[in-house]
Design a protein around this motif. Structure first.
Motif, PDB file in Angstrom:
ATOM      1  N   SER A  48     -72.794 -15.628   6.924  1.00  0.00           N
ATOM      2  CA  SER A  48     -71.712 -15.330   7.864  1.00  0.00           C
ATOM      3  C   SER A  48     -70.503 -16.189   7.511  1.00  0.00           C
ATOM      4  O   SER A  48     -70.630 -17.396   7.310  1.00  0.00           O
ATOM      5  CB  SER A  48     -72.128 -15.606   9.312  1.00  0.00           C
ATOM      6  N   THR A  93     -69.473 -19.233  10.211  1.00  0.00           N
ATOM      7  CA  THR A  93     -70.260 -20.432  10.472  1.00  0.00           C
ATOM      8  C   THR A  93     -69.359 -21.663  10.461  1.00  0.00           C
ATOM      9  O   THR A  93     -68.610 -21.889   9.514  1.00  0.00           O
ATOM     10  CB  THR A  93     -71.363 -20.591   9.409  1.00  0.00           C
ATOM     11  N   VAL A  96     -75.681 -24.263   3.668  1.00  0.00           N
ATOM     12  CA  VAL A  96     -75.916 -24.182   5.110  1.00  0.00           C
ATOM     13  C   VAL A  96     -77.013 -25.154   5.516  1.00  0.00           C
ATOM     14  O   VAL A  96     -78.009 -25.315   4.805  1.00  0.00           O
ATOM     15  CB  VAL A  96     -76.315 -22.745   5.509  1.00  0.00           C
ATOM     16  N   THR A 121     -79.596 -23.289  15.173  1.00  0.00           N
ATOM     17  CA  THR A 121     -78.237 -23.783  14.984  1.00  0.00           C
ATOM     18  C   THR A 121     -77.914 -23.860  13.497  1.00  0.00           C
ATOM     19  O   THR A 121     -78.648 -24.488  12.733  1.00  0.00           O
ATOM     20  CB  THR A 121     -78.073 -25.169  15.627  1.00  0.00           C
ATOM     21  N   TYR A 122     -76.796 -23.233  13.105  1.00  0.00           N
ATOM     22  CA  TYR A 122     -76.382 -23.189  11.707  1.00  0.00           C
ATOM     23  C   TYR A 122     -74.991 -23.791  11.561  1.00  0.00           C
ATOM     24  O   TYR A 122     -74.111 -23.553  12.396  1.00  0.00           O
ATOM     25  CB  TYR A 122     -76.355 -21.742  11.185  1.00  0.00           C
ATOM     26  N   ARG A 123     -74.821 -24.567  10.497  1.00  0.00           N
ATOM     27  CA  ARG A 123     -73.512 -25.127  10.167  1.00  0.00           C
ATOM     28  C   ARG A 123     -73.303 -25.056   8.646  1.00  0.00           C
ATOM     29  O   ARG A 123     -74.254 -25.120   7.868  1.00  0.00           O
ATOM     30  CB  ARG A 123     -73.393 -26.583  10.631  1.00  0.00           C
ATOM     31  N   ARG A 124     -72.049 -24.950   8.264  1.00  0.00           N
ATOM     32  CA  ARG A 124     -71.675 -24.942   6.846  1.00  0.00           C
ATOM     33  C   ARG A 124     -71.362 -26.371   6.414  1.00  0.00           C
ATOM     34  O   ARG A 124     -70.550 -27.049   7.039  1.00  0.00           O
ATOM     35  CB  ARG A 124     -70.471 -24.025   6.649  1.00  0.00           C
ATOM     36  N   ARG A 167     -73.731 -20.362  15.559  1.00  0.00           N
ATOM     37  CA  ARG A 167     -72.938 -20.748  14.395  1.00  0.00           C
ATOM     38  C   ARG A 167     -71.760 -21.650  14.744  1.00  0.00           C
ATOM     39  O   ARG A 167     -70.982 -22.003  13.862  1.00  0.00           O
ATOM     40  CB  ARG A 167     -72.437 -19.497  13.670  1.00  0.00           C
TER      41      ARG A 167
END
Length: 428
Positions: free
Chosen positions: A84, A87, A118, A126-129, A391
């Motif tokens: 995505s 993010t 990621v 929970t996702y973070r770049r 995100r």
């Protein structure tokens, strides 16, 4: 007579209020105002409706989201979310420790974030770049960008970030705060993190010419006596298994953190490598080797070399796709990831003698590689369906664009309603 000051002040205020003249409004005036058409009431109604819709649809992206809730046990998502472009980055919206990290997407212009490193929170949702990996990356082809290599700490609290450019240091990102610490390297250029110590206090990284042991508590660095093509710490953190590449062969050596001459264990077969930073078994008896040289033609294998006087080793593990060792859930069970063009990227629990159990897979059609898990969390890890990914907030430019679009739409809709009402009144 009242002597309490609070009572006297209250009585005085009541007297002043009673003395104020009150003129009641004329009932006919109120009725006339109520019967008068409200010109801007349709506009206000339209804005209210659109605001509710905006909050329902775009609220998670427009508003800052809290960090992941503290889970009783770390969760590995049964299905990892796909790529995505929305993010949020770790530096702007840190979400706490991670259970896993991976690279997803394809090389492209840096500004489009088509390739992302990621991190997945311990809630599995929970996702973070990891934007520090992007900043420290480098061009690989004309107009394309590759993220810098990273390595997740055993407890998932931090990520070590190397370099593909001209950086003269190694970076360590705190996933709870988003802050980054920089530790000077003895050389400038490509830097590859190799292994964390089990307690997260030391880090081995490769500069292309030397292998360096970094003490994160004191910030001091020591050059190892041999270059580490691959490395893995012993369970007690006192020794390091190192793969030394020679001209015609490679060898497995044991390096003592306290110093001294390396101990040669034996030769590593051609095409094989130490199976990553978690290759040393929890009981300290053997080191795992992975061989993906014949992927697509012959089975990929995971074999073991005995250390510390072990008299036997587990049987060879074979897979059809490219494999990587993620860590150990117990002394007799490990976690493997396998990638293929047919089923994509999967994660399985593999007993040293038994039938593998599929645990997770990566959704979407994007290429996924360099999947890592926080090795220290594996004994308590559970696998679960985690629902829609969180995100974080949208980029600032997108939030401003969305707000402007909603405002223009509400204004246009209100103006249209007002114009129609005026036309009806004129016709009447």
């Amino acid at each position: 007579m009242q002597t309490d000051p609070h009572t006297r002040v209250g009585a005085a205020l009541r007297e002043v209020a009673d003395a104020l003249p009150i003129v009641p409004p004329d009932p006919e005036v109120l009725i006339a105002r109520a019967a008068r058409p409200a010109r801007w009431r349709p506009v206000a109604s339209a804005v209210a409706v659109l605001s509710v819709l905006l909050g329902a649809v775009a609220g998670p992206g427009l508003l800052a989201q809290p960090g992941q809730p503290r889970a009783a046990a770390p969760v590995l998502p049964r299905t990892f979310a796909g790529l995505s472009l929305l993010t949020a980055p770790v530096s702007a919206a840190p979400a706490g420790p991670a259970v896993a990290t991976y690279v997803q997407g394809s090389n492209g212009p840096r500004v489009l974030h088509q390739l992302q490193t990621v991190v997945v929170g311990t809630d599995g949702r929970t996702y973070r770049r990891l934007d520090e990996a992007e900043r420290r990356g480098g061009p690989v082809e004309l107009g394309t960008w590759q993220d810098a290599p990273v390595l997740l700490s055993p407890d998932g609290a931090a990520v070590a970030v190397g370099s593909l450019g001209d950086a003269g240091d190694v970076a360590v990102v705190d996933l709870a705060t988003g802050d980054t610490r920089h530790f000077a390297a003895p050389a400038t250029g490509v830097i590859q993190p190799r292994a964390w110590s089990p307690d997260g206090a030391r880090l081995v990284y490769d500069t292309g010419a030397d292998a360096v042991l970094l003490d994160l508590r004191s910030g001091t660095s020591t050059t190892l006596p041999v270059r580490a093509v691959e490395a893995a710490f012993a369970p007690d953190g006192r020794r390091i298994a190192v793969q030394q590449q020679l001209e015609t062969r490679s060898e497995l050596l044991i390096v003592d953190v306290g110093g001294g001459e390396p101990e040669t264990v034996g030769s590593i077969p051609f095409g094989a490598r130490i199976a990553g930073p978690n290759a040393w078994s929890p009981d300290g008896r053997y080191v795992a080797l992975v061989d993906n040289a014949g992927v697509g033609k012959i089975p990929c294998t995971l074999t073991f070399i005995a250390v510390d006087g072990a008299s036997s080793v587990p049987p060879v593990i074979e897979r059809s796709g490219e494999i990587a060792l993620l860590g150990w859930r117990a002394t007799d069970e490990l976690l493997l990831t396998e990638g293929s063009s047919i089923v994509g990227r999967t994660v399985s629990a593999v007993p040293l003698s038994g039938t593998p159990r599929p645990l997770s897979r990566v959704a979407g059609g994007s290429t996924t590689y360099d999947l890592q898990v926080a090795a220290g969390l594996l004994p308590d890890l559970r696998v679960a369906e985690t629902g829609d990914p969180r995100r974080g907030p949208w980029p600032v430019w997108l939030r401003l664009l969305t707000a402007a679009a909603v405002l223009l739409t509400a204004t246009g809709l209100g103006w249209l309603i007002l114009r129609r009402r005026r036309a009806r009144r004129a016709a009447g």
